[in-house]
Design a protein around this motif. Structure first.
Motif, PDB file in Angstrom:
ATOM      1  N   PRO A 172       0.811  -1.226   0.000  1.00 54.27           N
ATOM      2  CA  PRO A 172       0.000   0.000   0.000  1.00 54.27           C
ATOM      3  C   PRO A 172       0.840   1.270   0.000  1.00 54.27           C
ATOM      4  CG  PRO A 172      -0.911  -1.605   1.524  1.00 54.27           C
ATOM      5  CD  PRO A 172       0.411  -2.145   1.077  1.00 54.27           C
ATOM      6  N   TYR A 173       1.912   1.284   0.775  1.00 48.74           N
ATOM      7  CA  TYR A 173       2.783   2.461   0.806  1.00 48.74           C
ATOM      8  C   TYR A 173       3.497   2.660  -0.532  1.00 48.74           C
ATOM      9  CZ  TYR A 173       2.131   2.860   5.848  1.00 48.74           C
ATOM     10  OH  TYR A 173       1.596   3.024   7.101  1.00 48.74           O
ATOM     11  N   LEU A 174       3.916   1.569  -1.158  1.00 47.96           N
ATOM     12  CA  LEU A 174       4.613   1.676  -2.438  1.00 47.96           C
ATOM     13  C   LEU A 174       3.692   2.189  -3.543  1.00 47.96           C
ATOM     14  CD1 LEU A 174       6.740  -1.609  -2.381  1.00 47.96           C
ATOM     15  CD2 LEU A 174       7.467   0.714  -1.822  1.00 47.96           C
ATOM     16  N   PHE A 175       2.382   1.975  -3.370  1.00 51.69           N
ATOM     17  CA  PHE A 175       1.415   2.468  -4.352  1.00 51.69           C
ATOM     18  C   PHE A 175       0.820   3.816  -3.961  1.00 51.69           C
ATOM     19  CE2 PHE A 175       1.402  -1.986  -5.723  1.00 51.69           C
ATOM     20  CZ  PHE A 175       1.437  -1.819  -7.104  1.00 51.69           C
ATOM     21  N   GLY A 176       1.409   4.449  -2.933  1.00 45.40           N
ATOM     22  CA  GLY A 176       1.016   5.811  -2.603  1.00 45.40           C
ATOM     23  C   GLY A 176       0.106   5.991  -1.415  1.00 45.40           C
ATOM     24  N   ALA A 177      -0.339   4.908  -0.793  1.00 51.54           N
ATOM     25  CA  ALA A 177      -1.204   5.040   0.385  1.00 51.54           C
ATOM     26  C   ALA A 177      -0.391   5.530   1.579  1.00 51.54           C
ATOM     27  CB  ALA A 177      -1.867   3.706   0.706  1.00 51.54           C
ATOM     28  N   THR A 178      -1.057   6.136   2.544  1.00 54.34           N
ATOM     29  CA  THR A 178      -0.372   6.648   3.733  1.00 54.34           C
ATOM     30  C   THR A 178      -1.010   6.157   5.025  1.00 54.34           C
ATOM     31  OG1 THR A 178      -1.752   8.653   3.678  1.00 54.34           O
ATOM     32  CG2 THR A 178       0.388   8.738   2.543  1.00 54.34           C
ATOM     33  N   GLU A 179      -2.043   5.327   4.929  1.00 60.13           N
ATOM     34  CA  GLU A 179      -2.758   4.870   6.119  1.00 60.13           C
ATOM     35  C   GLU A 179      -2.141   3.578   6.647  1.00 60.13           C
ATOM     36  OE1 GLU A 179      -4.200   5.411   3.253  1.00 60.13           O
ATOM     37  OE2 GLU A 179      -5.412   7.224   3.519  1.00 60.13           O
ATOM     38  N   LEU A 180      -1.804   3.564   7.931  1.00 61.94           N
ATOM     39  CA  LEU A 180      -1.209   2.384   8.549  1.00 61.94           C
ATOM     40  C   LEU A 180      -2.180   1.210   8.537  1.00 61.94           C
ATOM     41  CD1 LEU A 180       1.053   0.980  10.152  1.00 61.94           C
ATOM     42  CD2 LEU A 180       0.069   1.969  12.245  1.00 61.94           C
ATOM     43  N   TRP A 181      -3.454   1.494   8.803  1.00 53.06           N
ATOM     44  CA  TRP A 181      -4.422   0.404   8.886  1.00 53.06           C
ATOM     45  C   TRP A 181      -4.525  -0.357   7.570  1.00 53.06           C
ATOM     46  CZ3 TRP A 181      -8.467  -0.116   5.574  1.00 53.06           C
ATOM     47  CH2 TRP A 181      -8.872   1.016   4.850  1.00 53.06           C
ATOM     48  N   LEU A 182      -4.349   0.328   6.449  1.00 55.68           N
ATOM     49  CA  LEU A 182      -4.436  -0.342   5.153  1.00 55.68           C
ATOM     50  C   LEU A 182      -3.284  -1.323   4.964  1.00 55.68           C
ATOM     51  CD1 LEU A 182      -5.897  -0.637   2.481  1.00 55.68           C
ATOM     52  CD2 LEU A 182      -4.577   1.309   1.604  1.00 55.68           C
ATOM     53  N   ALA A 183      -2.074  -0.910   5.366  1.00 56.74           N
ATOM     54  CA  ALA A 183      -0.922  -1.808   5.272  1.00 56.74           C
ATOM     55  C   ALA A 183      -1.113  -3.032   6.160  1.00 56.74           C
ATOM     56  CB  ALA A 183       0.353  -1.062   5.652  1.00 56.74           C
ATOM     57  N   LEU A 184      -1.647  -2.811   7.357  1.00 54.17           N
ATOM     58  CA  LEU A 184      -1.879  -3.932   8.265  1.00 54.17           C
ATOM     59  C   LEU A 184      -2.972  -4.850   7.738  1.00 54.17           C
ATOM     60  CD1 LEU A 184      -1.637  -2.145  11.742  1.00 54.17           C
ATOM     61  CD2 LEU A 184       0.145  -3.360  10.462  1.00 54.17           C
ATOM     62  N   ALA A 185      -3.992  -4.274   7.110  1.00 53.31           N
ATOM     63  CA  ALA A 185      -5.059  -5.091   6.550  1.00 53.31           C
ATOM     64  C   ALA A 185      -4.544  -5.948   5.399  1.00 53.31           C
ATOM     65  CB  ALA A 185      -6.209  -4.196   6.079  1.00 53.31           C
ATOM     66  N   VAL A 186      -3.744  -5.350   4.522  1.00 48.21           N
ATOM     67  CA  VAL A 186      -3.162  -6.115   3.411  1.00 48.21           C
ATOM     68  C   VAL A 186      -2.244  -7.210   3.951  1.00 48.21           C
ATOM     69  CG1 VAL A 186      -1.601  -5.974   1.428  1.00 48.21           C
ATOM     70  CG2 VAL A 186      -3.375  -4.243   1.744  1.00 48.21           C
ATOM     71  N   GLY A 187      -1.460  -6.877   4.964  1.00 55.47           N
ATOM     72  CA  GLY A 187      -0.614  -7.889   5.581  1.00 55.47           C
ATOM     73  C   GLY A 187      -1.425  -9.012   6.199  1.00 55.47           C
ATOM     74  N   GLY A 188      -2.547  -8.660   6.829  1.00 55.70           N
ATOM     75  CA  GLY A 188      -3.414  -9.680   7.411  1.00 55.70           C
ATOM     76  C   GLY A 188      -3.990 -10.603   6.349  1.00 55.70           C
ATOM     77  N   LEU A 189      -4.397 -10.037   5.223  1.00 50.41           N
ATOM     78  CA  LEU A 189      -4.881 -10.869   4.123  1.00 50.41           C
ATOM     79  C   LEU A 189      -3.777 -11.795   3.623  1.00 50.41           C
ATOM     80  CD1 LEU A 189      -6.989  -8.285   2.059  1.00 50.41           C
ATOM     81  CD2 LEU A 189      -7.850 -10.202   3.430  1.00 50.41           C
ATOM     82  N   GLY A 190      -2.544 -11.262   3.563  1.00 51.55           N
ATOM     83  CA  GLY A 190      -1.424 -12.092   3.148  1.00 51.55           C
ATOM     84  C   GLY A 190      -1.181 -13.242   4.114  1.00 51.55           C
TER      85      GLY A 190
END
Length: 237
Positions: A172-190
Motif C-alpha cells: 500500500p505504501y509503495l502504491f502511494g497510500a499513507t494509512e497504517l491500517w491499510l498496510a496492516l489489513a493487506v498484511g493480514g490478508l497475506g
C-alpha cells in the motif's frame, strides 16, 4: 476399470525431503510477520510514510539475507553431521561385520520378525556393502543417506519467500497510500492466504490454517504497535 492401488502408482506421496517446502513456508510466514510487526511498531510511533517504507525495505533486505544464510548453514551443518555418522557406520561395518549384522537382526526381532528370518535377511544384506550401509543408517539413524535436503534449495526458498512475504504489507505504501491500517489489513490478508495455502500441502482445512496465521500475526503486530506508541509518545516523535 478401477484405479491402481496407491502403492503401485508412481510418486503417490508428496516430496517431503527435497529441502524447499519447510524453508519456503517458514520464510514466507517470517517475512509477513516480521514486516507487519515492524511496520506496526514504527507506524505506532508516529513516523512518516517515507520512514515506514525505508524501515520496511531495510527489514525485507536484512531479513531475507539472514534467512537465506541461516537456512544454508543449518541444512549444510545437518548434512555434514549425517555424513560423519555415515562414515562412522561404514567403519563399523568394515571392522565388525558380524556384530553389525547381529545388531540389525536384533532390531528387526524387536519389531516382531522371527529370529531366523531376521538373521537370514541381515546376512543377505551384509553381502552388499553399500546396501548394508544404507540399511544400517536408515535403521540406526532414521535418515536416508542418499536423499538429504539441498542447502542451496533451502537457502534460495527461504530468501525468496521471505522477500515475498515481507513485501506484502509494504505494497500500500509503495502504491502511494499513507494509512497504517491499510498496510496492516493487506498484511493480514497475506497471512490468511499464506496459512490457507500451506494447509493445502498438509491436508488441513484451509480456513483453520489461514485463521491461525492471522491470529499469530495480529498478536505480534499488536505488541509492536503498543511498544511503538509508548516509545513514540515518550520520545516526542
Amino acid at each position: 476399470m478401477t484405479d491402481a492401488p496407491a502403492a503401485l502408482r508412481e510418486a503417490h506421496h508428496a516430496d517431503v525431503s527435497g529441502g524447499w517446502l519447510r524453508p519456503a513456508v517458514f520464510g514466507a510466514m517470517d517475512g509477513l510477520v516480521t514486516n507487519i510487526a515492524l511496520i506496526a511498531g514504527v507506524g505506532g510511533g508516529g513516523v512518516s510514510s517515507h520512514s515506514i517504507v525505508l524501515t520496511g525495505t531495510a527489514g525485507l533486505v536484512a531479513g531475507a539475507i539472514s534467512m537465506g544464510l541461516g537456512e544454508y548453514t543449518s541444512v549444510r551443518s545437518a548434512n555434514e553431521q549425517v555424513a560423519a555418522e555415515v562414515a562412522k557406520e561404514r567403519r563399523e561395518l568394515e571392522r565388525h561385520p558380524e556384530a553389525e549384522a547381529r545388531e540389525l537382526a536384533d532390531a528387526w526381532v524387536a519389531r516382531g520378525l522371527p529370529r531366523d528370518l531376521a538373521t537370514q535377511v541381515a546376512e543377505a544384506v551384509r553381502r552388499d556393502p553399500e546396501e548394508a550401509l544404507r540399511v544400517h543408517v536408515r535403521e540406526e539413524l532414521g535418515v536416508d543417506p542418499d536423499d538429504q535436503p539441498s542447502p542451496w534449495a533451502a537457502a534460495t526458498s527461504s530468501f525468496l519467500f521471505f522477500s515475498l512475504g515481507a513485501l506484502i504489507p509494504l505494497l500500500p505504501y509503495l502504491f502511494g497510500a499513507t494509512e497504517l491500517w491499510l498496510a496492516l489489513a493487506v498484511g493480514g490478508l497475506g497471512l490468511f492466504a499464506a496459512g490457507a495455502i500451506v494447509a493445502r500441502f498438509t491436508k488441513r482445512p484451509w480456513w483453520t490454517g489461514g485463521l491461525r496465521q492471522l491470529l499469530l500475526g495480529a498478536a505480534a503486530a499488536g505488541a509492536t504497535y503498543l511498544i511503538g506508541t509508548l516509545i513514540g509518545v515518550q520520545g516526542g516523535l
